[in-house]
Design a protein around this motif. Structure first.
Motif, PDB file in Angstrom:
ATOM      1  N   HIS A 170      33.008 -17.114  -2.918  1.00  0.00           N
ATOM      2  CA  HIS A 170      32.810 -16.129  -1.845  1.00  0.00           C
ATOM      3  C   HIS A 170      34.136 -15.688  -1.224  1.00  0.00           C
ATOM      4  CE1 HIS A 170      28.525 -16.312  -2.058  1.00  0.00           C
ATOM      5  NE2 HIS A 170      28.518 -17.615  -1.889  1.00  0.00           N
ATOM      6  N   LEU A 225      29.902 -13.957   6.195  1.00  0.00           N
ATOM      7  CA  LEU A 225      29.641 -14.513   4.868  1.00  0.00           C
ATOM      8  C   LEU A 225      28.909 -15.844   4.968  1.00  0.00           C
ATOM      9  CD1 LEU A 225      33.021 -13.842   2.990  1.00  0.00           C
ATOM     10  CD2 LEU A 225      30.855 -12.628   2.709  1.00  0.00           C
ATOM     11  N   TYR A 229      25.329 -16.150   3.063  1.00  0.00           N
ATOM     12  CA  TYR A 229      25.307 -17.094   1.936  1.00  0.00           C
ATOM     13  C   TYR A 229      25.200 -18.537   2.419  1.00  0.00           C
ATOM     14  CZ  TYR A 229      26.801 -12.944  -0.545  1.00  0.00           C
ATOM     15  OH  TYR A 229      26.867 -11.678  -1.068  1.00  0.00           O
TER      16      TYR A 229
END
Length: 300
Positions: A170, A225, A229
């Motif tokens: 990521h 993020l 996620y």
């Protein structure tokens, strides 16, 4: 036996050819990224007439020659993803800062034409990120009946050909927005070190992990993020306890995500601070997720 020897020779030649295509693609991606990507963003104006862009685009046509989509490594797919975003932005245009979720989804799903032909498959940015690199951990990956899914399974086994899923990807993927991690180059031989450096650079930049408030009422603000996620960092059950509403995340989920971030930057003062906040017996910090800046990372 002669037929088996011939088959073995054919396999070796196919493997060598695939390696040549992948190696040349890697080289062209390196030239492209070195020429036009910096921490400030991507020089899209220069990219439009760049010899490096033309050379990379020409090489992507050879991806169709690969024997399988599994012929490329994770490091190569990271580089392909980042270069594909740059390529698609120049040729097709990327979603603007105020684009709707549906408009962004169309770009990343390949509906607008942002796809590469790899072996016998057409791969979108979503396919590379969610199906290949994230090993189909949510609905954006390969479906259960998609034969591609079996080629990219998160076995959790370090001895697996592709290795287990690594959540540090990521901090390696750049979707073309200002809030994304910067574009960098990743190599097979040093992928672990490269991912570690990318994670640390992103998390220690002073913007993506911010600890505020006093000791009596600390607030931690994280990159969004970690919300999108969360399942990759804390697992499905704890991910359900996180909220975009300020200070509304469940205490156990807050502690888990803070511990996950701390582990990614171990050995730093910020890691020690986060570990302290995650394990304090009497209080749980307030948790917020920063808004995502979708403006294009244009450094022209």
């Amino acid at each position: 036996l002669e037929e088996e020897d011939d088959d073995d020779q054919d396999d070796d030649e196919a493997s060598s050819a695939a390696g040549d295509v992948a190696l040349e693609l890697q080289r062209r991606a390196l030239e492209l990224i070195d020429a036009h990507a910096t921490r400030a963003g991507v020089d899209y104006a220069a990219l439009r007439t760049s010899p490096a862009m033309r050379a990379f685009a020409h090489q992507t046509a050879r991806l169709a020659e690969l024997p399988s989509i599994a012929a490329l490594t994770d490091a190569q797919y990271i580089n392909v993803y980042n270069a594909m975003v740059m390529h698609a932005t120049v040729v097709l245009g990327a979603p603007h800062a105020d684009a709707s979720p549906a408009e962004r989804a169309a770009f990343f799903s390949g509906a607008t034409g942002a796809v590469y032909r790899v072996a016998g498959d057409t791969l979108s940015l979503d396919d590379i990120e969610h199906g290949i690199l994230r090993r189909s951990r949510d609905a954006r990956g390969f479906t259960a009946d998609d034969p591609r899914r079996a080629k990219f399974v998160d076995s959790g086994d370090d001895d697996d050909d592709r290795g287990p899923f690594d959540n540090r990807i990521h901090f390696a993927l750049n979707c073309g927005a200002r809030s994304c991690p910067p574009v960098k180059m990743f190599r097979d031989a040093t992928l672990d070190e490269d991912l570690d450096a990318a994670a640390r650079a992103f998390l220690l930049d002073g913007e993506n992990v911010v600890v505020g408030g006093g000791d009596d009422d600390p607030t931690v603000t994280l990159s969004r993020l970690f919300f999108w996620y969360a399942v990759d960092f804390v697992g499905e059950d704890l991910a359900r306890g996180l909220s975009l509403e300020p200070h509304a995340s469940a205490p156990e989920s807050t502690r888990a995500v803070l511990a996950a971030v701390a582990n990614l930057i171990s050995g730093t003062p910020l890691s020690q601070r986060l570990h302290h906040l995650a394990t304090h017996p009497q209080r749980t910090p307030r948790l917020e997720f920063a808004p995502y800046d979708w403006a294009r990372n244009d450094a022209s």
